[in-house]
Design a protein around this motif. Structure first.
Motif, short mmCIF file in Angstrom:
data_model
loop_
_atom_site.label_atom_id
_atom_site.label_comp_id
_atom_site.label_asym_id
_atom_site.label_seq_id
_atom_site.Cartn_x
_atom_site.Cartn_y
_atom_site.Cartn_z
N ILE A 100 1.02 -1.21 0.04
CA ILE A 100 -0.10 0.12 -0.04
C ILE A 100 1.00 1.14 0.01
CG2 ILE A 100 -1.66 1.33 1.39
CD1 ILE A 100 -2.95 -1.34 2.33
N ALA A 101 2.05 1.19 0.76
CA ALA A 101 2.74 2.51 0.89
C ALA A 101 3.71 2.76 -0.60
CB ALA A 101 3.74 2.24 1.77
N HIS A 102 3.97 1.58 -1.16
CA HIS A 102 4.52 1.58 -2.62
C HIS A 102 3.61 2.31 -3.39
CE1 HIS A 102 6.45 -0.04 -6.03
NE2 HIS A 102 5.40 -0.57 -6.34
N VAL A 103 2.41 1.76 -3.60
CA VAL A 103 1.14 2.26 -4.50
C VAL A 103 0.84 3.73 -4.20
CG1 VAL A 103 -0.99 2.03 -5.32
CG2 VAL A 103 0.75 0.00 -5.02
N ALA A 104 0.61 4.13 -2.88
CA ALA A 104 0.13 5.29 -2.54
C ALA A 104 1.40 6.27 -2.83
CB ALA A 104 -0.09 5.38 -1.23
N ALA A 105 2.66 6.14 -2.69
CA ALA A 105 3.52 6.68 -3.04
C ALA A 105 3.83 7.04 -4.64
CB ALA A 105 4.99 6.21 -2.45
N ALA A 106 3.18 6.15 -5.33
CA ALA A 106 3.36 6.42 -6.73
C ALA A 106 2.16 6.97 -7.29
CB ALA A 106 3.54 4.92 -7.47
N THR A 107 1.36 7.40 -6.42
CA THR A 107 -0.09 7.98 -7.02
C THR A 107 -0.28 9.27 -6.41
OG1 THR A 107 -1.07 6.62 -5.34
CG2 THR A 107 -1.21 5.78 -7.80
N GLU A 108 -1.32 9.97 -6.60
CA GLU A 108 -1.57 11.33 -6.18
C GLU A 108 -2.80 11.42 -5.39
OE1 GLU A 108 -0.84 14.20 -8.97
OE2 GLU A 108 1.17 13.76 -9.56
N SER A 109 -4.03 10.82 -5.89
CA SER A 109 -5.11 11.05 -5.27
C SER A 109 -6.14 10.12 -5.22
CB SER A 109 -5.92 12.17 -6.32
OG SER A 109 -6.28 11.52 -7.56
N ILE A 110 -6.07 8.95 -5.68
CA ILE A 110 -6.81 7.53 -5.45
C ILE A 110 -6.62 7.19 -4.16
CG2 ILE A 110 -5.20 6.24 -6.62
CD1 ILE A 110 -7.29 4.68 -7.78
N ARG A 111 -7.76 6.98 -3.71
CA ARG A 111 -7.59 5.87 -2.50
C ARG A 111 -7.01 4.96 -2.53
NH1 ARG A 111 -10.49 8.38 1.67
NH2 ARG A 111 -10.06 6.79 3.05
N VAL A 112 -5.96 4.46 -1.46
CA VAL A 112 -5.28 3.03 -1.59
C VAL A 112 -5.50 2.24 -0.55
CG1 VAL A 112 -3.02 2.03 -1.99
CG2 VAL A 112 -3.68 4.28 -3.20
N GLY A 113 -5.80 1.25 -0.39
CA GLY A 113 -5.89 0.26 0.98
C GLY A 113 -5.89 -1.16 0.71
N ALA A 114 -6.32 -1.73 1.73
CA ALA A 114 -6.43 -3.27 1.97
C ALA A 114 -7.86 -3.74 1.80
CB ALA A 114 -5.90 -3.62 3.21
N GLY A 115 -7.88 -4.67 0.82
CA GLY A 115 -9.30 -5.44 0.89
C GLY A 115 -9.17 -6.90 0.85
N GLY A 116 -8.37 -7.54 2.01
CA GLY A 116 -8.28 -6.75 2.88
C GLY A 116 -7.13 -7.42 3.83
N ILE A 117 -6.92 -6.67 5.13
CA ILE A 117 -6.13 -7.41 6.23
C ILE A 117 -7.10 -8.45 6.80
CG2 ILE A 117 -4.98 -6.73 8.41
CD1 ILE A 117 -3.49 -5.56 6.34
N MET A 118 -6.37 -9.59 7.20
CA MET A 118 -6.73 -10.67 7.63
C MET A 118 -6.67 -10.57 9.19
SD MET A 118 -8.55 -11.94 5.17
CE MET A 118 -8.73 -10.52 4.38
N LEU A 119 -7.57 -10.02 9.89
CA LEU A 119 -7.17 -9.32 11.38
C LEU A 119 -6.71 -10.66 12.30
CD1 LEU A 119 -6.87 -6.78 12.77
CD2 LEU A 119 -9.40 -6.98 13.30
N PRO A 120 -7.58 -11.80 12.26
CA PRO A 120 -7.03 -12.91 12.95
C PRO A 120 -5.41 -13.18 12.94
CG PRO A 120 -9.04 -13.47 12.11
CD PRO A 120 -8.54 -12.17 11.40
N ASN A 121 -4.80 -12.74 12.08
CA ASN A 121 -3.23 -12.92 11.74
C ASN A 121 -2.51 -12.02 12.58
OD1 ASN A 121 -3.79 -15.25 9.96
ND2 ASN A 121 -3.74 -13.85 8.12
#
Length: 332
Positions: free
Chosen positions: A60-81
């Protein structure tokens, strides 16, 4: 009016490398941003040679740094891990680096098999049934309300957009109870789609995060200039699904002409069921498929998924999809 977003599993193709897949992810996210996609998500999967998004927050950090305005995130984080505190720190950091752009979708599946899950957690004592409590703990860290007795640094006061993910009725019930947006994984698990959306909308309780229900659902799109070309492109993901369902996950293979015919009637029916929520074809064909899906579900967003072997063909598929969705919006 239905928005459109992109789910990228950061596929590693046969003959490719993780480094190339990550470079492609950044390029694809920039392309999606130019095309008007609302958000770009990656998913946590482990122990799979064909998926390069295991270190989800890093990607996510890698992609967000390469973009400017699009929302970037996790779909998803597997929280039990994970310990909720760790996720609060990771996504608190992301929110500090890219304020107003980070999404945190939460799921309770392991994203792996039991052997890999044990390696991740060291023990399997963490209980997936504790998922609701883990979500509340995570919310507490972001709210910095003192309920845990610990201050997440980073994390306290961070405002990533929280989502609940699901492929069954459990996630729908939890998202409704917590007043959070809900994303259903219909791109590979379509069975409970309509019932889950109905429960979520019926039982939704407004919260400080969200005043009314907001539903997103996954939908596979393989678009090309002709139906025949799109059918060929789709055969890579078809092969990958068959390999996964038969216990032999592998890197994304090149397309194979006439692949479906090699499966026989029973195999083709299984594949059609798993990929029920899909559109494969030219712009006109994709438009009919997407319109029918949106009419059936009434979703607020469509999360487009597609694993295409050739990167340029994948970008072209997104271009066609974006144009179709823009025309659908105009027609509303």
């Amino acid at each position: 009016m239905t928005d459109y977003s992109l789910l990228d599993l950061v596929p590693v193709v046969q003959g490719g490398s993780v480094a190339q897949s990550l470079a492609n992810a950044a390029d694809l996210a920039r392309h999606a941003e130019r095309l008007g996609f609302t958000r770009y998500w990656v998913a946590e999967h482990h122990g799979m040679s064909g998926i390069a998004s295991a270190a989800t927050a890093v990607v996510i950090a890698h992609v967000a740094a390469a973009t400017e305005s699009i929302r970037v995130g996790a779909g998803g984080i597997m929280l039990p891990n994970h310990a909720p505190l760790v996720i609060a720190e990771q996504f608190g950091t992301l929110d500090a680096l890219f304020p107003g752009r980070i999404d945190l979708g939460l799921g309770r599946a392991p994203g792996s098999d039991q052997i890999v899950a044990r390696a991740l957690r060291r023990t399997l004592e963490s209980d997936p049934n504790a998922f609701p409590q883990d979500v509340l703990e995570l919310q507490s860290y972001f709210a910095d309300d003192g309920k845990t007795g610990i201050r997440a640094t980073p994390g306290a006061g961070a405002k990533p957009e929280l989502w609940i993910l699901g492929s069954s009725l459990f996630g729908a019930q939890l998202a409704a109870a917590l007043g959070l947006p809900y994303a259903f994984a219909s791109h590979f698990a379509p069975d409970a789609l309509d019932q889950a959306i109905g429960i979520y909308r019926r039982d939704f309780r407004p919260s400080p995060a969200l005043g009314k229900p907001h539903v997103m659902a996954g939908f596979n799109v393989f678009a090309a200039d002709t139906d025949a070309e799109a059918e060929l492109l789709a055969s890579s993901q078809q092969q990958a699904f068959v390999a996964l369902r038969t216990g032999n996950p592998r890197q994304l293979p090149p397309p194979v002409p006439g692949y479906r015919e090699t499966l026989g009637p029973q195999g083709a029916r299984i594949l059609d069921h798993v990929l029920e929520c899909s559109a494969v074809g030219s712009a006109a064909t994709v438009a009919r498929g997407l319109a029918a899906f949106v009419k059936r579900t009434g979703v607020d967003e469509v999360m487009v998924a597609s694993a295409i072997y050739d990167h340029a063909a994948r970008k072209r598929s997104l271009e066609i999809t974006a144009e179709v969705m823009r025309e659908m919006k105009k027609a509303v």
